[in-house]
Scaffold this motif. Structure first.
Motif, PDB file in Angstrom:
ATOM      1  N   PHE A  90      47.207  21.169  23.330  1.00  9.04           N
ATOM      2  CA  PHE A  90      47.710  22.490  23.694  1.00  9.04           C
ATOM      3  C   PHE A  90      49.223  22.483  23.885  1.00  9.04           C
ATOM      4  N   ASN A  91      49.928  21.844  22.972  1.00 11.66           N
ATOM      5  CA  ASN A  91      51.382  21.851  22.922  1.00 11.66           C
ATOM      6  C   ASN A  91      51.820  22.674  21.719  1.00 11.66           C
ATOM      7  N   GLY A  92      53.097  22.975  21.656  1.00 12.80           N
ATOM      8  CA  GLY A  92      53.642  23.685  20.502  1.00 12.80           C
ATOM      9  C   GLY A  92      53.091  25.088  20.364  1.00 12.80           C
ATOM     10  N   ILE A  93      52.874  25.510  19.130  1.00 19.38           N
ATOM     11  CA  ILE A  93      52.418  26.880  18.838  1.00 19.38           C
ATOM     12  C   ILE A  93      51.081  27.178  19.513  1.00 19.38           C
ATOM     13  N   LEU A  94      50.121  26.266  19.409  1.00 19.93           N
ATOM     14  CA  LEU A  94      48.815  26.479  20.038  1.00 19.93           C
ATOM     15  C   LEU A  94      48.968  26.622  21.549  1.00 19.93           C
ATOM     16  N   GLY A  95      49.827  25.826  22.153  1.00 19.78           N
ATOM     17  CA  GLY A  95      50.080  25.914  23.586  1.00 19.78           C
ATOM     18  C   GLY A  95      50.673  27.248  23.964  1.00 19.78           C
ATOM     19  N   PHE A  96      51.584  27.739  23.143  1.00 27.28           N
ATOM     20  CA  PHE A  96      52.220  29.021  23.419  1.00 27.28           C
ATOM     21  C   PHE A  96      51.205  30.159  23.325  1.00 27.28           C
ATOM     22  N   VAL A  97      50.320  30.112  22.346  1.00 31.70           N
ATOM     23  CA  VAL A  97      49.267  31.126  22.206  1.00 31.70           C
ATOM     24  C   VAL A  97      48.328  31.063  23.416  1.00 31.70           C
ATOM     25  N   CYS A  98      47.921  29.850  23.803  1.00 30.62           N
ATOM     26  CA  CYS A  98      47.058  29.692  24.988  1.00 30.62           C
ATOM     27  C   CYS A  98      47.742  30.241  26.226  1.00 30.62           C
ATOM     28  N   HIS A  99      49.037  29.953  26.371  1.00 36.36           N
ATOM     29  CA  HIS A  99      49.789  30.463  27.527  1.00 36.36           C
ATOM     30  C   HIS A  99      49.721  31.983  27.583  1.00 36.36           C
ATOM     31  N   LYS A 100      49.955  32.637  26.468  1.00 26.22           N
ATOM     32  CA  LYS A 100      49.947  34.107  26.434  1.00 26.22           C
ATOM     33  C   LYS A 100      48.570  34.663  26.819  1.00 26.22           C
ATOM     34  N   ILE A 101      47.517  34.053  26.321  1.00 26.50           N
ATOM     35  CA  ILE A 101      46.158  34.505  26.655  1.00 26.50           C
ATOM     36  C   ILE A 101      45.884  34.289  28.137  1.00 26.50           C
ATOM     37  N   ILE A 102      46.201  33.090  28.634  1.00 21.13           N
ATOM     38  CA  ILE A 102      45.923  32.745  30.031  1.00 21.13           C
ATOM     39  C   ILE A 102      46.718  33.633  30.981  1.00 21.13           C
ATOM     40  N   ILE A 103      47.997  33.837  30.700  1.00 21.66           N
ATOM     41  CA  ILE A 103      48.837  34.638  31.595  1.00 21.66           C
ATOM     42  C   ILE A 103      48.330  36.080  31.663  1.00 21.66           C
ATOM     43  N   ASN A 104      47.829  36.604  30.550  1.00 21.37           N
ATOM     44  CA  ASN A 104      47.273  37.962  30.551  1.00 21.37           C
ATOM     45  C   ASN A 104      45.972  38.036  31.343  1.00 21.37           C
ATOM     46  N   ILE A 105      45.155  36.998  31.267  1.00 23.93           N
ATOM     47  CA  ILE A 105      43.913  36.965  32.045  1.00 23.93           C
ATOM     48  C   ILE A 105      44.224  36.935  33.541  1.00 23.93           C
ATOM     49  N   PHE A 106      45.156  36.055  33.954  1.00 24.56           N
ATOM     50  CA  PHE A 106      45.518  35.975  35.368  1.00 24.56           C
ATOM     51  C   PHE A 106      46.148  37.279  35.854  1.00 24.56           C
ATOM     52  N   SER A 107      46.963  37.911  35.030  1.00 26.30           N
ATOM     53  CA  SER A 107      47.592  39.172  35.399  1.00 26.30           C
ATOM     54  C   SER A 107      46.535  40.259  35.594  1.00 26.30           C
ATOM     55  N   LEU A 108      45.586  40.342  34.690  1.00 25.90           N
ATOM     56  CA  LEU A 108      44.497  41.318  34.805  1.00 25.90           C
ATOM     57  C   LEU A 108      43.669  41.051  36.062  1.00 25.90           C
ATOM     58  N   LYS A 109      43.391  39.775  36.316  1.00 26.38           N
ATOM     59  CA  LYS A 109      42.620  39.401  37.503  1.00 26.38           C
ATOM     60  C   LYS A 109      43.343  39.841  38.783  1.00 26.38           C
ATOM     61  N   ARG A 110      44.653  39.652  38.840  1.00 19.19           N
ATOM     62  CA  ARG A 110      45.428  40.069  40.021  1.00 19.19           C
ATOM     63  C   ARG A 110      45.412  41.592  40.193  1.00 19.19           C
ATOM     64  N   ARG A 111      45.537  42.322  39.075  1.00 17.65           N
ATOM     65  CA  ARG A 111      45.519  43.786  39.149  1.00 17.65           C
ATOM     66  C   ARG A 111      44.152  44.291  39.625  1.00 17.65           C
ATOM     67  N   LEU A 112      43.080  43.708  39.103  1.00 13.35           N
ATOM     68  CA  LEU A 112      41.738  44.124  39.524  1.00 13.35           C
ATOM     69  C   LEU A 112      41.509  43.801  40.993  1.00 13.35           C
ATOM     70  N   LYS A 113      41.992  42.652  41.428  1.00 12.58           N
ATOM     71  CA  LYS A 113      41.836  42.249  42.811  1.00 12.58           C
ATOM     72  C   LYS A 113      42.563  43.203  43.756  1.00 12.58           C
ATOM     73  N   SER A 114      43.725  43.713  43.324  1.00 11.54           N
ATOM     74  CA  SER A 114      44.490  44.627  44.173  1.00 11.54           C
ATOM     75  C   SER A 114      43.809  45.998  44.296  1.00 11.54           C
ATOM     76  N   LEU A 115      42.925  46.333  43.358  1.00  9.11           N
ATOM     77  CA  LEU A 115      42.235  47.608  43.392  1.00  9.11           C
ATOM     78  C   LEU A 115      41.038  47.581  44.339  1.00  9.11           C
ATOM     79  N   ILE A 116      40.575  46.387  44.625  1.00 12.44           N
ATOM     80  CA  ILE A 116      39.367  46.245  45.460  1.00 12.44           C
ATOM     81  C   ILE A 116      39.709  46.326  46.926  1.00 12.44           C
TER      82      ILE A 116
END
Length: 116
Positions: A90-116
């Protein structure tokens, strides 16, 4: 090429690297690094693993670093702080793609948590 083992602490690179896991770190040549690579670096006698966001080759070689969990702010480090590159598919291009997916998941999780 020297490879060492490092035990992680903290969770800034989760879920790919969790706290208390062991990772392999290899010595690097600066011309082989690309955005998306994970580096082990040291600042003030503390070691960190984060991902390269961008590389500045003007004057001194510096790296803009980010984590995968969205815990830390983007920050710059110098090549002299780098201890090595984490051995991972998970280095290089694949790592960067994984980072973008993971960061969006964590961001969504934080937003949903703040609504509860």
């Amino acid at each position: 090429m020297n490879i060492s083992v490092f035990k992680t602490t903290g969770g800034s690179m989760r879920p790919l690297i969790k706290s208390s896991e062991f990772v392999f770190v290899k010595e690097i040549k600066d011309d082989k690094l690309i955005p998306g690579d994970m580096l082990l670096y040291e600042i003030d006698n503390k070691k960190y693993i984060h991902r390269i966001l961008s590389i500045n080759k003007i004057q001194d070689l510096t790296f803009q670093m980010i984590d995968d969990a969205g815990i830390t702010d983007i920050h710059a480090i110098s090549l002299k702080n780098v201890k090595g590159k984490v051995v991972s598919p998970f280095n290089g291009i694949l790592g960067f793609v994984c980072h973008k997916i993971i960061i969006n998941i964590f961001s969504l999780k934080r937003r949903l948590k703040s609504l509860i």
